[in-house]
Design an enzyme around this catalytic site. Sequence first.
Site, PDB file in Angstrom:
ATOM      1  N   GLU A 140       0.823  -1.115   0.100  1.00 58.54           N
ATOM      2  CA  GLU A 140      -0.075  -0.009   0.043  1.00 58.54           C
ATOM      3  C   GLU A 140       0.766   1.176   0.095  1.00 58.54           C
ATOM      4  O   GLU A 140       2.020   1.186   0.286  1.00 58.54           O
ATOM      5  CB  GLU A 140      -0.916   0.075   1.120  1.00 58.54           C
ATOM      6  CG  GLU A 140       0.058   0.138   2.599  1.00 58.54           C
ATOM      7  CD  GLU A 140      -0.820  -0.515   3.678  1.00 58.54           C
ATOM      8  OE1 GLU A 140      -1.857  -1.263   3.607  1.00 58.54           O
ATOM      9  OE2 GLU A 140      -0.294  -0.134   4.680  1.00 58.54           O
ATOM     10  N   CYS A 183       3.158   8.526   0.762  1.00 62.59           N
ATOM     11  CA  CYS A 183       4.103   7.635   1.874  1.00 62.59           C
ATOM     12  C   CYS A 183       4.161   6.377   0.989  1.00 62.59           C
ATOM     13  O   CYS A 183       3.099   5.598   1.089  1.00 62.59           O
ATOM     14  CB  CYS A 183       2.957   7.537   3.075  1.00 62.59           C
ATOM     15  SG  CYS A 183       3.775   6.275   4.203  1.00 62.59           S
ATOM     16  N   CYS A 225       7.680  -7.091   6.603  1.00 67.12           N
ATOM     17  CA  CYS A 225       8.931  -6.297   7.250  1.00 67.12           C
ATOM     18  C   CYS A 225       9.300  -7.413   8.119  1.00 67.12           C
ATOM     19  O   CYS A 225       8.781  -8.292   9.091  1.00 67.12           O
ATOM     20  CB  CYS A 225       8.264  -5.089   7.961  1.00 67.12           C
ATOM     21  SG  CYS A 225       9.698  -4.268   8.659  1.00 67.12           S
ATOM     22  N   CYS A 228       8.728  -5.038  15.135  1.00 68.72           N
ATOM     23  CA  CYS A 228       8.339  -3.882  16.055  1.00 68.72           C
ATOM     24  C   CYS A 228       6.878  -4.511  16.448  1.00 68.72           C
ATOM     25  O   CYS A 228       6.037  -4.717  15.867  1.00 68.72           O
ATOM     26  CB  CYS A 228       8.303  -2.653  15.453  1.00 68.72           C
ATOM     27  SG  CYS A 228       9.693  -2.011  15.150  1.00 68.72           S
ATOM     28  N   CYS A 287       3.734  -2.715  15.498  1.00 68.37           N
ATOM     29  CA  CYS A 287       3.619  -2.389  14.179  1.00 68.37           C
ATOM     30  C   CYS A 287       2.638  -3.684  13.376  1.00 68.37           C
ATOM     31  O   CYS A 287       3.294  -4.667  13.552  1.00 68.37           O
ATOM     32  CB  CYS A 287       4.622  -2.027  13.754  1.00 68.37           C
ATOM     33  SG  CYS A 287       4.600  -1.704  11.746  1.00 68.37           S
ATOM     34  N   CYS A 289       0.034   1.795   9.296  1.00 65.76           N
ATOM     35  CA  CYS A 289       1.078   1.040   8.634  1.00 65.76           C
ATOM     36  C   CYS A 289       0.620  -0.476   8.268  1.00 65.76           C
ATOM     37  O   CYS A 289       0.634  -1.236   9.248  1.00 65.76           O
ATOM     38  CB  CYS A 289       2.329   0.809   9.662  1.00 65.76           C
ATOM     39  SG  CYS A 289       3.810   0.879   8.751  1.00 65.76           S
TER      40      CYS A 289
HETATM   41  N1  SAH Z   1      10.414   0.864   9.156  1.00 66.94           N
HETATM   42  C1  SAH Z   1      10.582   2.328   9.253  1.00 66.94           C
HETATM   43  C2  SAH Z   1       9.583   3.105   8.174  1.00 66.94           C
HETATM   44  C3  SAH Z   1       8.119   2.370   8.483  1.00 66.94           C
HETATM   45  S1  SAH Z   1       6.891   2.864   9.592  1.00 66.94           S
HETATM   46  C4  SAH Z   1      10.580   2.623  10.423  1.00 66.94           C
HETATM   47  O1  SAH Z   1      10.303   1.797  11.625  1.00 66.94           O
HETATM   48  O2  SAH Z   1      10.895   3.996  10.806  1.00 66.94           O
HETATM   49  C5  SAH Z   1       6.657   4.747   9.946  1.00 66.94           C
HETATM   50  C6  SAH Z   1       6.639   5.140  11.324  1.00 66.94           C
HETATM   51  O3  SAH Z   1       5.171   4.563  11.667  1.00 66.94           O
HETATM   52  C7  SAH Z   1       7.466   4.357  12.192  1.00 66.94           C
HETATM   53  O4  SAH Z   1       7.958   5.537  12.969  1.00 66.94           O
HETATM   54  C8  SAH Z   1       6.602   3.372  13.022  1.00 66.94           C
HETATM   55  O5  SAH Z   1       7.266   2.801  14.159  1.00 66.94           O
HETATM   56  C9  SAH Z   1       5.460   4.008  13.120  1.00 66.94           C
HETATM   57  N2  SAH Z   1       4.269   3.110  13.054  1.00 66.94           N
HETATM   58  C10 SAH Z   1       4.111   1.718  13.071  1.00 66.94           C
HETATM   59  N3  SAH Z   1       2.765   1.304  13.257  1.00 66.94           N
HETATM   60  C11 SAH Z   1       2.174   2.682  13.852  1.00 66.94           C
HETATM   61  C12 SAH Z   1       0.938   2.541  14.235  1.00 66.94           C
HETATM   62  N4  SAH Z   1      -0.110   1.412  14.223  1.00 66.94           N
HETATM   63  N5  SAH Z   1       0.516   3.802  14.790  1.00 66.94           N
HETATM   64  C13 SAH Z   1       1.256   4.835  14.382  1.00 66.94           C
HETATM   65  N6  SAH Z   1       2.563   4.884  13.970  1.00 66.94           N
HETATM   66  C14 SAH Z   1       2.990   3.541  13.770  1.00 66.94           C
END
Ligand code: SAH
Length: 335
Positions: A80, A93, A100, A104, A107, A325
Amino acid sequence: MFHLEEIKKVLQAEQKFRLRQALKAIYQQGIESWDELSVFSKDLREKLKKDISLEIKAKSYETSDKKTIKVVFDFGKNIEAVLMCHQGRNTVCVSTQIGCSMACDFCYSGKFGLERNLSEDEIILQVLYFNRLLKKENSRVSNVVFMGMGEPFANYNNVLGAIKILNDKELFNIGARHISVSTSGLVPGIKKLAKEKLQINLSVSLHASSDEVRDKIMPINKTYNIDTLLEATRNYIKQTRRRVMIEYVMLAGINDSPKDANELTKLLKEKLGDLFFVNIIKYNSTGEYESSPKNKIEVFKRILIDEGIDVVERYRFGKDIKAACGQLAKEENKK
Ligand code: SAH
C-alpha cells in the site's frame, strides 16, 4: 505492470536517447499509453504497446474528506501507499518491502515477517500512480516519505535507486529536501546514507528513552541499542548538517509518562546536540497496545517544548481507511 528492464530491452536496438525520452514521457509527463509518445515512430510505439503495458494495477480508497487516498497495489502480494493532501503539499507515503522483518511489537506490518523486498520499479510506481491521478487536477506529487510498509534500509540499494529517479530533474523532479526516509534504527544504513551526500531528510523511529523499554517494543534495539543508534544519528547530523526527525509513537502506559518525557529530553540533548526535532505520533491502535490519551500526549509534549525542544505532532490522516502501517494491504491479502 511494466518494468524498466523490459523497456530497456525493447529500446536496446534504438538510439540511446530514446530510452531517456521514454522515461521522461512515463515519469515526467505521466503518459498512460504508448500512443501519447508522439516523438516515437508509429512502428516503435506499436512494438512497445505489444510488449509492455503501462497500466498500474491498483485499487484506491478515499477518505470522506478526500484529503487522503490510500492505494493497494497488486505486486503479486498487496502493498500500500497513501497520498496525503495537506497544507499545499501532496505527500506520498511509500512502502519499500512486502511485509517487514523488524518485528516491532506495536506495528501491524511486522506481524507477518518479511515476504520480499520491493524492486526499484515497484517503489517508483507507487509515486507514479498518484502523479497520474493528480495530473488530472494540474497538480503533482510534491513530497515522498518512505514510511509505509517495510524497513527502507533493509532494502537499501533499491530505495536509493528510487530516490535518484524521484530526485532527477527530468523525471519526477522532487527536491531532495522533500524526500524523507524513516528507519527503525538500522545503524549501517544510517552510516551509509551519511556518505551519499544527498540532501534528503532522515527520520529515526526511537519510540523509547531507555534500552529496557526499547528492547521490549523494538527487537532491533538488541542489535543496535539506543547509544549506538544515537551516535550514528549524531554523526549523520555532523556529516550532512541536516536536521534529523526523531519519531516517538505514544503507547499508553509504555513510554508516555512525564518521567519518560524528561528522560527523552535529557537523552536527546546529551546525545544529539540541537539539529533535531521530535515528531510525536498518536498511535493508531492495531490491537496489542492502546493509544495514549490526548491529555497525556499534551503533558508529554509540553515537557519537551518547555525544555526548548522543537516538537511536531503528526497530522492524523485517514483513520477511516485504515491508514496505519500495513493494515489495509493485509486485509486485502486475506480476501
Ligand atoms: N520501518 C521504518 C518505516 C516504516 S513505519 C521505521 O520503522 O521507521 C513509519 C513510522 O510509523 C515508524 O515510526 C513506525 O514506528 C510508526 N508506526 C508503526 N505502526 C504504527 C501505528 N499503528 N500507529 C502509529 N505509528 C506507527
